[in-house]
Design a protein around this motif. Structure first.
Motif, short mmCIF file in Angstrom:
data_model
loop_
_atom_site.label_atom_id
_atom_site.label_comp_id
_atom_site.label_asym_id
_atom_site.label_seq_id
_atom_site.Cartn_x
_atom_site.Cartn_y
_atom_site.Cartn_z
N ARG A 19 0.83 -1.21 0.00
CA ARG A 19 0.00 0.00 0.00
C ARG A 19 0.86 1.26 0.00
O ARG A 19 0.57 2.22 -0.70
N ASP A 165 -2.78 7.46 8.00
CA ASP A 165 -4.10 7.39 8.64
C ASP A 165 -4.72 6.00 8.59
O ASP A 165 -5.31 5.54 9.57
N SER A 166 -4.59 5.31 7.47
CA SER A 166 -5.22 4.00 7.30
C SER A 166 -4.54 2.90 8.10
O SER A 166 -5.04 1.77 8.16
N GLU A 167 -3.41 3.21 8.73
CA GLU A 167 -2.64 2.19 9.45
C GLU A 167 -2.94 2.14 10.95
O GLU A 167 -2.32 1.36 11.67
#
Length: 198
Positions: A19, A165-167
């Motif tokens: 990602r 942020d997505s982690e």
């Protein structure tokens, strides 16, 4: 490490690494600017005058702007240098410091090495992570350097992991040696976390 947990960690790291590699340069630049704003605010909030940080690699949320800005403001910033024995040496960041390829091909500072215990003098640790869960458990990249550092410190100061942020996710696979963090810093927010007690 149980085979099952080890497999879960490797699979999650591979997904997160992929990602990160797909992010555009524009997205990375925006993330670095956001990280600097968030880390500057964290310094103000904590009143830290000495911190540890690290030099971000290309795909990591950028910390270099923050390091340069902090040094310019008179903050003492210690940067890690990996050793083959699994410990970290530290060197003081400078405005014109040289950077070389470290033990694992990652960027590391060049300077006088202070030894592993130098980090005991900081007010705040800023460390890398692949992901962190909502209980404060951190998934690193598998070499254990920061888990060993945090686990060996008496009176450890607040520890914040820098991630995208997505982690920040619901749960990461954990083992007995994995160390929790006090919170996370992302490009858009700083989130204090209540680490799960062992």
């Amino acid at each position: 490490m149980s085979d099952d947990i080890g497999h879960q960690k490797r699979a999650l790291r591979a997904e997160l690494r992929e990602r990160r590699q797909l992010l555009s340069e524009t997205a990375r630049d925006a993330a670095a600017a956001g990280i600097r704003v968030q880390l500057d605010a964290l310094l103000e909030h904590t009143g830290a005058r000495a911190v540890s940080c690290y030099l971000s690699a290309t795909t990591e949320p950028g910390t270099r702007e923050f390091v340069e800005h902090a040094v310019g403001r008179g903050i003492r910033v210690l940067l890690p240098v990996t050793r083959s024995d699994g410990l970290l040496d530290w060197t003081v960041a400078s405005a014109d410091g040289d950077i070389a390829e470290g033990l694992f091909g990652l960027p590391e500072p060049v300077g006088e090495l202070l030894g592993p215990i130098a980090v005991n003098d900081v007010d705040l640790l800023i460390i890398p992570a692949a992901a962190v869960d909502t209980h404060g458990m951190r998934l690193g990249w598998g070499r254990g350097y920061f888990d060993k550092t945090i686990g060996s410190m008496e009176g450890c100061p607040p520890v914040y992991a820098v991630i995208y942020d997505s982690e920040l996710i619901d749960e990461v696979p954990r083992e007995i040696h994995d160390q929790p963090v006090s919170g996370v810093v992302t490009p858009t927010r700083t989130v204090p976390l209540a680490p799960r007690r062992r």
